[in-house]
Scaffold this active site. Structure first.
Site, PDB file in Angstrom:
ATOM      1  N   CYS A 178       5.631  25.138 -17.789  1.00  0.00           N
ATOM      2  CA  CYS A 178       4.728  24.755 -18.933  1.00  0.00           C
ATOM      3  C   CYS A 178       5.364  25.656 -20.058  1.00  0.00           C
ATOM      4  CB  CYS A 178       3.385  24.966 -18.922  1.00  0.00           C
ATOM      5  SG  CYS A 178       2.613  26.476 -18.405  1.00  0.00           S
ATOM      6  N   THR A 179       4.813  25.800 -21.091  1.00  0.00           N
ATOM      7  CA  THR A 179       5.426  26.819 -22.280  1.00  0.00           C
ATOM      8  C   THR A 179       5.463  28.093 -22.118  1.00  0.00           C
ATOM      9  OG1 THR A 179       4.329  24.972 -24.028  1.00  0.00           O
ATOM     10  CG2 THR A 179       5.251  26.957 -24.875  1.00  0.00           C
TER      11      THR A 179
END
Length: 312
Positions: A178-179
């Site tokens: 994810c980010t």
């Protein structure tokens, strides 16, 4: 020369049973250090992205680490020329990233962290199932080669997606990203609870990978959406080419901005045909206010963070 603004993304899963009482002193520490942005705190930990001067960020991190529970809190830094946030907030939450499943606790159970330098080897393994845990609009901008897009519109949809598409008895190795690392860390805790045995996640998230892995060796394709006014970043965490529609919050490319349906601050090709006349008029008025404030060299409180009311 003007010093660049430091943008710090931070989170830590840790029990903060006094998080309600922690809100005011944390907010004061942000104000004292000239910090903008939002931090979320809950019983399960802290999460957020903030920005400020070099001295301000160092001061806030020192304040956080003065709490023994946060002494090893990690953060990822990038830089920009303009302040990406306009407000200073500390919000109380039930979860610092909302999965919506009771009993999932990364403080007790979490997958195996994989350093950015080792990530390419892991995801090159044909037996590894690679899942992007982010939302559809984020994935559309960029992702890792071979990653599965769950096409979710919120993280709350992730558990149902996993139940519907994957089986612990069949899918033996799972890698997620994810980010910044927080969503895949929580997702790994959930999947371990569902019986998946080998669960890996990218330590520091995409941002750390883009910072540390040379572009010529990268398996990343595209840009990475970030939750501030930069909208996207590229390798070395330089600001990307996307903007964001203030009406629907969808990231928009140069091609989108060239469309006849794009009007700055009002609409884009993704939402032009779904806005009510009332919302459109409101957006036009707001945009005029922003342009007037800019012409006078005055900050506008809605700036690039402005979001139109929901059409729901």
């Amino acid at each position: 020369m003007t010093q660049p603004i430091v943008v710090a993304a931070l989170y830590k899963f840790v029990t903060l049973s006094d998080y309600v009482e922690l809100r005011e002193p944390l907010l004061q520490a942000m104000v004292d250090n000239g910090i903008k942005g939002t931090l979320l705190i809950a019983d399960e930990g802290i999460n957020g992205t903030v920005s400020g001067s070099r001295e301000g960020i160092d001061g806030l991190m020192a304040w956080l680490k003065s709490d023994p529970r946060l002494i090893d809190i990690d953060h990822k830094e990038s830089y920009c020329d303009e302040q990406p946030f306009y407000r200073t907030k500390v919000k109380l939450k039930k979860e610092i990233v909302t999965l919506g499943v009771e009993g999932v606790d990364p403080n007790k159970s979490v997958g195996t962290y994989v350093e950015p330098k080792d990530w390419n080897d892991l995801i090159s393994d044909p037996e590894v199932l690679l899942i992007d845990t982010r939302n559809d609009y984020e994935v559309s901008i960029g992702t890792f080669e071979g990653a599965i897009d769950p096409k979710t519109t919120s993280f709350r949809e992730f558990p149902e997606y996993i139940k519907a598409h994957f089986d612990p008895a069949v899918h033996k190795k799972v890698a997620m990203f994810c980010t910044g690392g927080i969503r895949c860390e929580k997702a790994s805790s959930y999947m371990l609870g569902e019986g998946f045995e080998e669960v890996y996640h990218l330590k520091g998230g995409i941002l750390k990978y883009l910072e540390e892995v040379p572009e010529q060796e990268s398996h990343w394709r595209g840009e990475c959406f970030v939750f501030d006014n930069r909208v996207t970043v590229r390798h070395d965490l330089t600001e990307g080419d996307y903007d964001q529609c203030h009406a629907c919050r969808t990231p928009i490319s140069a091609e989108d901005r060239a469309s006849e349906h794009y009007s700055p601050g009002v609409s884009c090709p993704h939402c032009w045909d779904s806005l009510s006349e009332k919302t459109r008029r409101s957006a036009i008025d707001r945009q005029k206010q922003i342009e007037l404030a800019k012409a006078r060299n005055q900050p506008h409180p809605i700036g690039r963070n402005y979001r139109l009311p929901s059409e729901a």
